[in-house]
Design a protein around this motif. Structure first.
Motif, PDB file in Angstrom:
ATOM      1  N   ALA A 106       4.057  10.363  -6.788  1.00 58.51           N
ATOM      2  CA  ALA A 106       5.084  10.734  -7.764  1.00 58.51           C
ATOM      3  C   ALA A 106       4.478  10.948  -9.150  1.00 58.51           C
ATOM      4  CB  ALA A 106       6.167   9.658  -7.818  1.00 58.51           C
ATOM      5  N   LEU A 107       3.571  10.074  -9.563  1.00 64.92           N
ATOM      6  CA  LEU A 107       2.926  10.219 -10.865  1.00 64.92           C
ATOM      7  C   LEU A 107       2.074  11.487 -10.918  1.00 64.92           C
ATOM      8  CD1 LEU A 107       2.299   9.032 -13.661  1.00 64.92           C
ATOM      9  CD2 LEU A 107       0.410   7.798 -12.583  1.00 64.92           C
ATOM     10  N   TYR A 108       1.326  11.739  -9.875  1.00 63.35           N
ATOM     11  CA  TYR A 108       0.489  12.945  -9.825  1.00 63.35           C
ATOM     12  C   TYR A 108       1.358  14.204  -9.859  1.00 63.35           C
ATOM     13  CZ  TYR A 108      -3.250  16.107  -8.444  1.00 63.35           C
ATOM     14  OH  TYR A 108      -4.161  17.122  -8.406  1.00 63.35           O
ATOM     15  N   SER A 109       2.469  14.191  -9.133  1.00 62.73           N
ATOM     16  CA  SER A 109       3.367  15.351  -9.124  1.00 62.73           C
ATOM     17  C   SER A 109       3.980  15.586 -10.492  1.00 62.73           C
ATOM     18  CB  SER A 109       4.472  15.169  -8.089  1.00 62.73           C
ATOM     19  OG  SER A 109       3.921  15.093  -6.804  1.00 62.73           O
ATOM     20  N   LEU A 168      -7.926  10.664  -3.750  1.00 59.81           N
ATOM     21  CA  LEU A 168      -7.986  12.032  -3.233  1.00 59.81           C
ATOM     22  C   LEU A 168      -6.831  12.323  -2.283  1.00 59.81           C
ATOM     23  CD1 LEU A 168     -11.816  12.502  -2.734  1.00 59.81           C
ATOM     24  CD2 LEU A 168     -10.368  13.314  -4.599  1.00 59.81           C
ATOM     25  N   LEU A 169      -6.461  11.357  -1.461  1.00 55.41           N
ATOM     26  CA  LEU A 169      -5.299  11.557  -0.579  1.00 55.41           C
ATOM     27  C   LEU A 169      -4.021  11.681  -1.400  1.00 55.41           C
ATOM     28  CD1 LEU A 169      -6.093   9.122   2.354  1.00 55.41           C
ATOM     29  CD2 LEU A 169      -6.009  11.613   2.433  1.00 55.41           C
ATOM     30  N   MET A 170      -3.889  10.843  -2.428  1.00 52.63           N
ATOM     31  CA  MET A 170      -2.730  10.926  -3.301  1.00 52.63           C
ATOM     32  C   MET A 170      -2.676  12.270  -4.002  1.00 52.63           C
ATOM     33  SD  MET A 170      -2.130  10.592  -6.966  1.00 52.63           S
ATOM     34  CE  MET A 170      -3.723  10.023  -7.393  1.00 52.63           C
ATOM     35  N   ALA A 171      -3.826  12.770  -4.438  1.00 47.50           N
ATOM     36  CA  ALA A 171      -3.863  14.051  -5.141  1.00 47.50           C
ATOM     37  C   ALA A 171      -3.508  15.209  -4.212  1.00 47.50           C
ATOM     38  CB  ALA A 171      -5.235  14.265  -5.752  1.00 47.50           C
ATOM     39  N   LEU A 172      -3.951  15.154  -2.985  1.00 46.60           N
ATOM     40  CA  LEU A 172      -3.593  16.224  -2.035  1.00 46.60           C
ATOM     41  C   LEU A 172      -2.089  16.253  -1.774  1.00 46.60           C
ATOM     42  CD1 LEU A 172      -6.514  16.017   0.521  1.00 46.60           C
ATOM     43  CD2 LEU A 172      -6.041  17.854  -1.091  1.00 46.60           C
ATOM     44  N   MET A 201      -4.299   4.945  -9.506  1.00 52.36           N
ATOM     45  CA  MET A 201      -4.533   4.715  -8.080  1.00 52.36           C
ATOM     46  C   MET A 201      -5.749   3.833  -7.846  1.00 52.36           C
ATOM     47  SD  MET A 201      -2.231   5.747  -6.136  1.00 52.36           S
ATOM     48  CE  MET A 201      -2.962   5.763  -4.528  1.00 52.36           C
ATOM     49  N   ALA A 202      -6.775   3.984  -8.677  1.00 51.77           N
ATOM     50  CA  ALA A 202      -7.954   3.130  -8.526  1.00 51.77           C
ATOM     51  C   ALA A 202      -7.632   1.679  -8.864  1.00 51.77           C
ATOM     52  CB  ALA A 202      -9.081   3.648  -9.407  1.00 51.77           C
ATOM     53  N   LEU A 203      -6.733   1.471  -9.807  1.00 52.52           N
ATOM     54  CA  LEU A 203      -6.329   0.108 -10.134  1.00 52.52           C
ATOM     55  C   LEU A 203      -5.460  -0.501  -9.031  1.00 52.52           C
ATOM     56  CD1 LEU A 203      -5.530   0.506 -13.924  1.00 52.52           C
ATOM     57  CD2 LEU A 203      -7.436  -0.758 -12.912  1.00 52.52           C
ATOM     58  N   LEU A 204      -4.647   0.317  -8.385  1.00 54.22           N
ATOM     59  CA  LEU A 204      -3.763  -0.190  -7.334  1.00 54.22           C
ATOM     60  C   LEU A 204      -4.480  -0.380  -6.000  1.00 54.22           C
ATOM     61  CD1 LEU A 204      -0.537   1.892  -8.051  1.00 54.22           C
ATOM     62  CD2 LEU A 204      -0.943  -0.514  -8.560  1.00 54.22           C
ATOM     63  N   HIS A 205      -5.479   0.445  -5.719  1.00 53.53           N
ATOM     64  CA  HIS A 205      -6.219   0.380  -4.449  1.00 53.53           C
ATOM     65  C   HIS A 205      -7.682   0.094  -4.755  1.00 53.53           C
ATOM     66  CE1 HIS A 205      -3.129   1.995  -1.683  1.00 53.53           C
ATOM     67  NE2 HIS A 205      -2.665   2.533  -2.790  1.00 53.53           N
ATOM     68  N   ARG A 246       0.826  -1.211   0.000  1.00 54.38           N
ATOM     69  CA  ARG A 246       0.000   0.000   0.000  1.00 54.38           C
ATOM     70  C   ARG A 246       0.852   1.249   0.000  1.00 54.38           C
ATOM     71  NH1 ARG A 246      -4.462  -1.185   4.262  1.00 54.38           N
ATOM     72  NH2 ARG A 246      -2.589  -1.068   5.477  1.00 54.38           N
ATOM     73  N   TRP A 247       1.905   1.263   0.824  1.00 52.95           N
ATOM     74  CA  TRP A 247       2.780   2.439   0.883  1.00 52.95           C
ATOM     75  C   TRP A 247       3.546   2.616  -0.423  1.00 52.95           C
ATOM     76  CZ3 TRP A 247       2.546   6.437   3.857  1.00 52.95           C
ATOM     77  CH2 TRP A 247       1.942   6.330   5.096  1.00 52.95           C
ATOM     78  N   THR A 248       3.952   1.529  -1.014  1.00 52.33           N
ATOM     79  CA  THR A 248       4.666   1.607  -2.287  1.00 52.33           C
ATOM     80  C   THR A 248       3.768   2.173  -3.377  1.00 52.33           C
ATOM     81  OG1 THR A 248       5.965  -0.317  -1.638  1.00 52.33           O
ATOM     82  CG2 THR A 248       5.986   0.279  -3.963  1.00 52.33           C
ATOM     83  N   SER A 249       2.543   1.692  -3.448  1.00 56.84           N
ATOM     84  CA  SER A 249       1.627   2.194  -4.475  1.00 56.84           C
ATOM     85  C   SER A 249       1.213   3.633  -4.199  1.00 56.84           C
ATOM     86  CB  SER A 249       0.407   1.289  -4.590  1.00 56.84           C
ATOM     87  OG  SER A 249      -0.318   1.271  -3.382  1.00 56.84           O
ATOM     88  N   ALA A 250       1.096   4.011  -2.927  1.00 63.75           N
ATOM     89  CA  ALA A 250       0.771   5.406  -2.604  1.00 63.75           C
ATOM     90  C   ALA A 250       1.916   6.334  -2.995  1.00 63.75           C
ATOM     91  CB  ALA A 250       0.468   5.544  -1.115  1.00 63.75           C
ATOM     92  N   THR A 251       3.138   5.913  -2.765  1.00 59.54           N
ATOM     93  CA  THR A 251       4.298   6.707  -3.162  1.00 59.54           C
ATOM     94  C   THR A 251       4.376   6.828  -4.670  1.00 59.54           C
ATOM     95  OG1 THR A 251       5.457   5.903  -1.202  1.00 59.54           O
ATOM     96  CG2 THR A 251       6.793   6.926  -2.908  1.00 59.54           C
ATOM     97  N   LEU A 252       4.101   5.739  -5.369  1.00 59.72           N
ATOM     98  CA  LEU A 252       4.069   5.766  -6.827  1.00 59.72           C
ATOM     99  C   LEU A 252       2.987   6.718  -7.333  1.00 59.72           C
ATOM    100  CD1 LEU A 252       4.963   4.460  -9.595  1.00 59.72           C
ATOM    101  CD2 LEU A 252       3.040   2.909  -9.218  1.00 59.72           C
TER     102      LEU A 252
END
Length: 118
Positions: free
Chosen positions: A16-19, A65-69, A52-56, A7-13
């Protein structure tokens, strides 16, 4: 690999992608001379939302939304000199909320596709 570290790996990914999309779209946003008169580069934010929807799969919208923030904060920090010199905080806030909307729409599109093809 434990589920928590995945989960942490996909959130970090995702952050990074969103940024990266934020920085790429920002370049076109500052130019502002698009022939369409709108900001079609905001549609690029569908991509990190879909990823993110595919990973989570268990909570696609919340994780997107958390990833986007976090991605918006990271993008603003990376571009603080060029971004804040040319724009106001209000313009940046509205543009970031629009990017957040499109990322959430990407996550909801993946969720809809999963429901339809199940």
């Amino acid at each position: 690999m434990p589920q928590r570290s995945l989960r942490w790996t996909s959130a970090t990914l995702g952050v990074a992608l969103y940024s990266l999309v934020f920085i790429y779209a920002h370049r076109y946003w500052l130019v502002g001379n698009t022939p369409l008169g709108g900001q079609p580069e905001l549609l690029l934010f569908l991509l990190p939302g879909a990823v993110m929807a595919l990973l989570h799969a268990e909570s696609p919208l919340k994780s997107t939304l958390l990833m986007a923030l976090w991605g918006t904060l990271l993008g603003v920090l990376l571009l603080n000199n060029s971004l804040l010199a040319h724009t106001s905080w209000l313009t940046l806030s509205v543009w970031s909320l629009s990017a957040l909307f499109w990322a959430g729409s990407g996550a909801l599109l993946v969720r809809l596709a999963r429901i339809v093809w199940r």
